[in-house]
Design an enzyme around this catalytic site. Structure first.
Site, PDB file in Angstrom:
ATOM      1  N   SER A 157       0.858  -1.185   0.000  1.00 47.55           N
ATOM      2  CA  SER A 157       0.000   0.000   0.000  1.00 47.55           C
ATOM      3  C   SER A 157       0.890   1.229   0.000  1.00 47.55           C
ATOM      4  O   SER A 157       2.035   1.178   0.480  1.00 47.55           O
ATOM      5  CB  SER A 157      -0.867   0.021   1.271  1.00 47.55           C
ATOM      6  OG  SER A 157      -1.440   1.307   1.470  1.00 47.55           O
ATOM      7  N   TYR A 170      -3.032  -0.889  10.391  1.00 43.10           N
ATOM      8  CA  TYR A 170      -2.913  -1.152   8.950  1.00 43.10           C
ATOM      9  C   TYR A 170      -1.578  -0.614   8.401  1.00 43.10           C
ATOM     10  O   TYR A 170      -0.842  -1.314   7.702  1.00 43.10           O
ATOM     11  CB  TYR A 170      -4.096  -0.496   8.225  1.00 43.10           C
ATOM     12  CG  TYR A 170      -4.105  -0.712   6.731  1.00 43.10           C
ATOM     13  CD1 TYR A 170      -4.628  -1.869   6.187  1.00 43.10           C
ATOM     14  CD2 TYR A 170      -3.594   0.257   5.863  1.00 43.10           C
ATOM     15  CE1 TYR A 170      -4.646  -2.078   4.812  1.00 43.10           C
ATOM     16  CE2 TYR A 170      -3.604   0.068   4.483  1.00 43.10           C
ATOM     17  CZ  TYR A 170      -4.139  -1.105   3.970  1.00 43.10           C
ATOM     18  OH  TYR A 170      -4.139  -1.295   2.609  1.00 43.10           O
TER      19      TYR A 170
HETATM   20  C1  BGC Z   1      -6.254   1.513   1.810  1.00 42.58           C
HETATM   21  C2  BGC Z   1      -7.420   2.323   1.291  1.00 42.58           C
HETATM   22  C3  BGC Z   1      -6.986   3.753   0.983  1.00 42.58           C
HETATM   23  C4  BGC Z   1      -5.722   3.790   0.163  1.00 42.58           C
HETATM   24  C5  BGC Z   1      -5.176   5.195  -0.008  1.00 42.58           C
HETATM   25  C6  BGC Z   1      -5.129   1.639   0.840  1.00 42.58           C
HETATM   26  O1  BGC Z   1      -4.029   0.845   1.242  1.00 42.58           O
HETATM   27  O2  BGC Z   1      -6.645   0.167   1.994  1.00 42.58           O
HETATM   28  O3  BGC Z   1      -8.469   2.315   2.248  1.00 42.58           O
HETATM   29  O4  BGC Z   1      -8.031   4.395   0.272  1.00 42.58           O
HETATM   30  O5  BGC Z   1      -4.724   2.985   0.748  1.00 42.58           O
HETATM   31  O6  BGC Z   1      -5.117   5.903   1.211  1.00 42.58           O
END
Ligand code: BGC
Length: 273
Positions: A157, A170
């Protein structure tokens, strides 16, 4: 080396895609199948969604099976690899994609919320990558299908680098994934195993539905995306299929940000000072 003019890039290869019954995982599974791979479509709940994807792939002349496994459960991960190898003979590609959010303000975050996200996003990546690497090392290179003994692609991410208040569990899981990927890439390169990450920005999937579901929400989100559109799952699927192919044979230990510029610090686009 197979001649690329006569065959699809992933012809003769077998991919396991975790969390493949929705969102980015579904797109990766479909893109890899379209590129010629036989695909194990992993899911943990909603088998009907996985079965529909498998039916589509098989109807289009591809090969796919649905395999249930909780990626944070060692025995289930091992059973998923065994089932895939029974069905297709080996595994050449792991797309370690299964992940979730369980958001809370830091002061209210429970140990269960912290543990749940770390278990799925990070420990799940470890368990799946280890099983994949064991199979790649056991089997070695099959020069008729790929120059590499195997490929591991993590779905990371932008939050492996962008801090994210309200989502500490996260963001921590994705920061950890960066070292999981890079250290594994370093250790496994001599076995001719390539390990890389794709770091998506905002992609229209169920995980962030609230962030793009209304025009007002989408407008606010677009403030963070210089390229001016929210991503679609296939923006990631196509990059994953390329990354797994021999066209990317010299790429290992890399994170490819696929984010419409979200990591370009768009707040600075008007300059300052
Ligand atoms: C998340 C999303 C978010 C995106 C950008 C991703 O890793 O799961 O919820 O919209 O990152 O912030």
């Amino acid at each position: 080396m197979p001649s690329s003019s006569t065959r699809a890039p992933l012809d003769g290869q077998v991919a396991i895609v975790t969390g493949a019954n929705s969102g980015i995982g579904e797109a990766i599974a479909r893109a890899m199948a379209a590129a010629g791979a036989a695909v194990a479509v992993n899911y943990v709940v909603q088998p009907e969604a996985a079965n529909a994807i498998v039916s589509d792939i098989n109807a289009a002349g591809g090969r796919a099976i649905a395999v249930q496994a909780d990626v944070s459960n060692e025995a289930q991960v091992q059973a998923m690899f065994a089932a895939t190898i029974r069905a297709f003979g080996t595994v050449d590609i792991l797309a370690s994609n299964a992940g979730l959010q369980d958001d809370a303000p830091f002061l209210d975050m429970t140990l269960a919320q912290w543990q749940h996200v770390l278990d799925i996003n990070l420990t799940g990546g470890f368990l799946c990558a280890r099983e994949a690497a064991r199979e790649f090392v056991r089997r070695g290179v099959r020069p008729d299908v790929s120059r590499a003994a195997g490929k591991i692609i993590f779905t990371s991410s932008v939050h492996q680098m962008i801090p994210w208040a309200g989502h500490v569990n996260y963001a921590t899981s994705k920061g950890g994934m960066m070292q999981l990927m890079e250290s594994t890439a370093q250790e496994l390169a001599p076995h001719r195993i390539r390990v890389n990450s794709i770091a998506p920005g905002a992609i229209k999937t169920p995980i962030n539905h609230a962030a793009w579901a209304t025009p007002a929400a989408e407008q606010a989100l677009l403030e963070l995306i210089p390229y001016g559109r929210v991503g679609e799952p296939m923006d990631i699927g196509k990059v994953a299929a390329w990354m797994a192919s021999d066209d990317a044979d010299y790429v290992t230990g890399a994170t490819l940000f696929v984010d419409g510029g979200m990591t370009l610090f768009p707040g600075f686009s008007t300059g300052h000072g």
